[in-house]
Scaffold this motif. Structure first.
Motif, PDB file in Angstrom:
ATOM      1  N   ALA A 215       0.826  -1.216   0.000  1.00 61.14           N
ATOM      2  CA  ALA A 215       0.000   0.000   0.000  1.00 61.14           C
ATOM      3  C   ALA A 215       0.859   1.265   0.000  1.00 61.14           C
ATOM      4  N   GLY A 219      -0.184   2.033   8.272  1.00 56.29           N
ATOM      5  CA  GLY A 219      -1.613   2.024   8.575  1.00 56.29           C
ATOM      6  C   GLY A 219      -1.939   3.032   9.660  1.00 56.29           C
ATOM      7  N   ASP A 223      -7.857   2.467   9.854  1.00 47.49           N
ATOM      8  CA  ASP A 223      -7.806   1.297   8.975  1.00 47.49           C
ATOM      9  C   ASP A 223      -8.363   0.027   9.623  1.00 47.49           C
ATOM     10  N   GLY A 248      -2.220  -3.613   4.614  1.00 48.62           N
ATOM     11  CA  GLY A 248      -1.827  -2.958   3.361  1.00 48.62           C
ATOM     12  C   GLY A 248      -1.142  -3.909   2.389  1.00 48.62           C
TER      13      GLY A 248
END
Ligand code: NAD
Length: 253
Positions: A215, A219, A223, A248
């Motif tokens: 990602a 995070g 999330d 992610g």
């Protein structure tokens, strides 16, 4: 309707480690979904309380040190006195100690295992006893980690404790599913909270971690909110003994 199955109106949740980080995010999410939240932490949770009450939610603060299991009867008693029942437990409070394995101290082992594993089990046991007495079923959600799947570096007791969380989550599901109790865990990836402050301050480690997250970012407490509401709700009634990564894409790598 399907979205109604995610609603937590009339439910009562205990969230440990509610003052900051992921526990604060989860407390807010459960309250927004309609639950009354009992936030347990060894420091007060004024920001969480304020944020919940700002949208008309209910939040009871309990200050208790979860390094031992001694406060558990009092936590249960205060929850029942305030709200009359319990439906959801989120075992979120946890600590980490970083030291080379070759030098790792007994204290760093015992402290981490005490709160991250022993308290998680005995608080879950207390919650399950209440769910059974109510004949209502209930939801136990524990916060696992990437270290429930991987070895990690310089954190032997943390890895042991979070691998144990994955194991006892499955055990609790096996023994208690027949009582309508779900025991699942959320395994966050690398999240920007106090827990990872030292890691993020180490430029080399921080860059190496970020580079490996598909990602492309750390995070945040937001999330984990959706998964927490899902696992706390009727929408997940047939999900049991499972560890859901919110990372992610880290484990997919
Ligand atoms: P954090 O350090 O911000 O939050 C930990 C919470 O636990 C705090 O509210 C703290 O006050 C509370 N706590 C600590 N010691 C306590 C004690 N003795 N008694 C009661 N409460 C106590 O970190 P976080 O990232 O929000 O951590 C929450 C959980 O998520 C922990 O179990 C952690 O291991 C886990 N986790 C975090 C990450 C991450 O990257 N941040 C990744 C995987 C798992």
């Amino acid at each position: 309707m399907i979205l109604d199955k995610f609603k937590l109106n009339g439910k009562v949740a205990i969230v440990t480690g509610s003052s900051t980080g992921l526990g604060q995010g989860i407390s807010l999410a459960l309250a927004e979904a309609g639950a009354a939240v009992v936030g347990v932490d060894y420091v007060p949770s004024p920001d969480t309380k304020k944020a919940v009450e700002a949208f008309g939610g209910r939040f009871l603060e309990i200050v208790a040190d979860l390094m031992t299991i001694a406060p558990i009867p009092d936590i249960m008693a205060k929850t029942l006195a305030a709200f009359g029942r319990l439906d959801i437990l989120v075992n979120n409070a946890g600590i980490i100690r970083r030291q080379d394995a070759i030098e790792f101290s007994e204290k760093n082992w015992d402290d981490v295992m005490a709160i991250n594993t022993k308290t998680v089990f005995f608080l879950s046991q207390a919650a399950a006893r209440q769910f059974m007495a109510q004949k209502s079923g209930g939801k136990i959600i524990s916060i696992a980690s990437m270290l429930s799947f991987q070895g990690g570096i310089r954190i032997p007791s943390y890895t042991a404790s979070k691998s144990a969380v994955a194991g006892i989550t499955r055990l609790m599901a096996n023994e208690w599913a027949k009582f309508g109790i779900n025991a699942n865990a959320i395994a966050p990836g690398y999240m920007a909270t106090n827990n990872t402050q030292a890691l993020r301050a180490d430029a080399e480690r921080s860059e190496a971690i970020l580079e490996r997250i598909p990602a492309g970012r750390w995070g945040t407490p937001a999330d984990v909110q959706g998964v927490a509401v899902f696992l706390a709700s009727e929408a997940s009634d047939y999900v049991n003994g499972y560890i859901i990564a919110v990372d992610g894409g880290w484990l997919a790598r």
